[in-house]
Design a protein around this motif. Structure first.
Motif, mmCIF file in Angstrom:
data_model
loop_
_atom_site.group_PDB
_atom_site.id
_atom_site.type_symbol
_atom_site.label_atom_id
_atom_site.label_comp_id
_atom_site.label_asym_id
_atom_site.label_seq_id
_atom_site.Cartn_x
_atom_site.Cartn_y
_atom_site.Cartn_z
ATOM 1 N N PHE A 285 35.923 34.168 37.740
ATOM 2 C CA PHE A 285 35.007 33.130 38.216
ATOM 3 C C PHE A 285 34.807 33.146 39.730
ATOM 4 O O PHE A 285 33.675 33.032 40.204
ATOM 5 C CB PHE A 285 35.472 31.750 37.743
ATOM 6 C CG PHE A 285 35.416 31.600 36.248
ATOM 7 C CD1 PHE A 285 34.216 31.741 35.557
ATOM 8 C CD2 PHE A 285 36.558 31.342 35.523
ATOM 9 C CE1 PHE A 285 34.163 31.617 34.178
ATOM 10 C CE2 PHE A 285 36.515 31.206 34.139
ATOM 11 C CZ PHE A 285 35.307 31.346 33.469
ATOM 12 N N VAL A 286 35.875 33.275 40.496
ATOM 13 C CA VAL A 286 35.760 33.199 41.955
ATOM 14 C C VAL A 286 35.276 34.538 42.525
ATOM 15 O O VAL A 286 34.285 34.581 43.265
ATOM 16 C CB VAL A 286 37.096 32.763 42.597
ATOM 17 C CG1 VAL A 286 36.993 32.734 44.116
ATOM 18 C CG2 VAL A 286 37.514 31.384 42.066
ATOM 19 N N GLU A 287 35.945 35.629 42.185
ATOM 20 C CA GLU A 287 35.588 36.920 42.770
ATOM 21 C C GLU A 287 34.320 37.509 42.151
ATOM 22 O O GLU A 287 33.432 37.965 42.870
ATOM 23 C CB GLU A 287 36.758 37.902 42.632
ATOM 24 C CG GLU A 287 37.975 37.477 43.439
ATOM 25 C CD GLU A 287 39.204 38.346 43.176
ATOM 26 O OE1 GLU A 287 39.044 39.521 42.748
ATOM 27 O OE2 GLU A 287 40.331 37.853 43.388
ATOM 28 N N GLU A 288 34.231 37.510 40.822
ATOM 29 C CA GLU A 288 33.093 38.153 40.161
ATOM 30 C C GLU A 288 31.836 37.271 40.175
ATOM 31 O O GLU A 288 30.732 37.756 40.432
ATOM 32 C CB GLU A 288 33.476 38.492 38.711
ATOM 33 C CG GLU A 288 32.369 39.144 37.916
ATOM 34 C CD GLU A 288 32.724 39.360 36.452
ATOM 35 O OE1 GLU A 288 31.794 39.575 35.670
ATOM 36 O OE2 GLU A 288 33.921 39.303 36.091
ATOM 37 N N GLN A 289 32.004 35.970 39.896
ATOM 38 C CA GLN A 289 30.828 35.100 39.733
ATOM 39 C C GLN A 289 30.575 34.180 40.932
ATOM 40 O O GLN A 289 29.664 33.367 40.889
ATOM 41 C CB GLN A 289 30.975 34.273 38.453
ATOM 42 C CG GLN A 289 31.012 35.147 37.211
ATOM 43 C CD GLN A 289 31.060 34.338 35.931
ATOM 44 O OE1 GLN A 289 31.147 33.121 35.927
ATOM 45 N NE2 GLN A 289 31.016 35.034 34.806
ATOM 46 N N ASP A 290 31.385 34.314 41.967
ATOM 47 C CA ASP A 290 31.199 33.542 43.205
ATOM 48 C C ASP A 290 31.280 32.024 43.030
ATOM 49 O O ASP A 290 30.626 31.271 43.763
ATOM 50 C CB ASP A 290 29.869 33.900 43.891
ATOM 51 C CG ASP A 290 29.869 35.320 44.425
ATOM 52 O OD1 ASP A 290 30.929 35.764 44.912
ATOM 53 O OD2 ASP A 290 28.827 35.991 44.344
ATOM 54 N N VAL A 291 32.069 31.556 42.071
ATOM 55 C CA VAL A 291 32.303 30.122 41.931
ATOM 56 C C VAL A 291 33.275 29.721 43.046
ATOM 57 O O VAL A 291 34.303 30.374 43.234
ATOM 58 C CB VAL A 291 32.906 29.782 40.544
ATOM 59 C CG1 VAL A 291 33.307 28.323 40.460
ATOM 60 C CG2 VAL A 291 31.917 30.149 39.440
ATOM 61 N N PRO A 292 32.962 28.674 43.796
ATOM 62 C CA PRO A 292 33.890 28.253 44.847
ATOM 63 C C PRO A 292 35.270 27.905 44.275
ATOM 64 O O PRO A 292 35.360 27.286 43.209
ATOM 65 C CB PRO A 292 33.223 27.007 45.438
ATOM 66 C CG PRO A 292 31.771 27.170 45.111
ATOM 67 C CD PRO A 292 31.738 27.870 43.774
ATOM 68 N N LEU A 293 36.301 28.317 44.971
ATOM 69 C CA LEU A 293 37.668 28.107 44.494
ATOM 70 C C LEU A 293 37.953 26.641 44.192
ATOM 71 O O LEU A 293 38.592 26.327 43.187
ATOM 72 C CB LEU A 293 38.673 28.648 45.522
ATOM 73 C CG LEU A 293 40.144 28.599 45.115
ATOM 74 C CD1 LEU A 293 40.408 29.430 43.859
ATOM 75 C CD2 LEU A 293 41.018 29.089 46.260
ATOM 76 N N HIS A 294 37.457 25.723 45.028
ATOM 77 C CA HIS A 294 37.729 24.301 44.811
ATOM 78 C C HIS A 294 37.062 23.758 43.544
ATOM 79 O O HIS A 294 37.478 22.732 43.019
ATOM 80 C CB HIS A 294 37.334 23.467 46.036
ATOM 81 C CG HIS A 294 35.860 23.291 46.201
ATOM 82 N ND1 HIS A 294 35.073 24.239 46.813
ATOM 83 C CD2 HIS A 294 35.036 22.286 45.841
ATOM 84 C CE1 HIS A 294 33.814 23.817 46.811
ATOM 85 N NE2 HIS A 294 33.766 22.636 46.228
ATOM 86 N N LEU A 295 36.037 24.459 43.033
ATOM 87 C CA LEU A 295 35.435 24.063 41.760
ATOM 88 C C LEU A 295 36.164 24.707 40.591
ATOM 89 O O LEU A 295 36.284 24.106 39.524
ATOM 90 C CB LEU A 295 33.950 24.453 41.715
ATOM 91 C CG LEU A 295 33.025 23.733 42.689
ATOM 92 C CD1 LEU A 295 31.595 24.238 42.535
ATOM 93 C CD2 LEU A 295 33.085 22.219 42.472
ATOM 94 N N GLU A 296 36.628 25.930 40.785
ATOM 95 C CA GLU A 296 37.310 26.638 39.701
ATOM 96 C C GLU A 296 38.686 26.031 39.412
ATOM 97 O O GLU A 296 39.042 25.779 38.277
ATOM 98 C CB GLU A 296 37.434 28.125 40.030
ATOM 99 C CG GLU A 296 38.234 28.914 39.019
ATOM 100 C CD GLU A 296 37.796 28.699 37.580
ATOM 101 O OE1 GLU A 296 38.675 28.718 36.706
ATOM 102 O OE2 GLU A 296 36.605 28.495 37.314
#
Length: 141
Positions: A23-34
């Protein structure tokens, strides 16, 4: 290969590591949301290939008898081998054994067919979550 409910700190760390990669590295979801406030209350799941983690997910009880499946992911190198089904079956079996009889989830639009094959039905129009198109889905189990 197998999937299981997280029972140790290492298994939890493995699940979080997979979620960060997808989610964070591949899909660029912000860490605080993941990684959110629901991680503490959720039941986590992790999948292994001879000790190497490759999949993760979590379930939260949102109402009596209703669970929400979240953060289901498989590492890119393991996709296309029906291992998402392994994760989902483990999570559904756990839910069924704990009195959950309906599961809800927000599926990324590109994954809708996967969930439809598992008998989930769409219950919403498309919406954005973390900048990614999703649809709400649910299934009686």
């Amino acid at each position: 290969m197998y999937a299981k409910k997280v029972e140790t700190e290492k298994e939890y760390e493995d699940a979080i590591k997979i979620r960060r990669k997808v989610f964070v590295e591949e899909q660029d979801v912000p860490l605080h949301l993941e990684l959110d406030e629901h991680d503490e209350e959720a039941v986590h799941f992790v999948a292994y290939d001879e000790g190497t983690p490759f999949g993760a997910g979590r379930i939260r009880v949102i109402e009596p008898g209703i669970g929400k499946v979240e953060r289901v992911c498989i590492l890119p190198s393991y996709r296309g081998r029906k291992l998402g089904n392994l994760m989902m079956q483990c999570m559904e079996d756990y839910s069924n054994s704990t009195g959950i009889n309906k599961l809800k989830l927000n599926a990324q639009s590109q994954a809708i067919l996967f969930y439809e094959k598992r008998k989930y039905t769409i219950t919403s129009p498309e919406f954005l979550e973390a900048g990614i198109p999703h649809r709400a889905m649910e299934k009686q189990i």
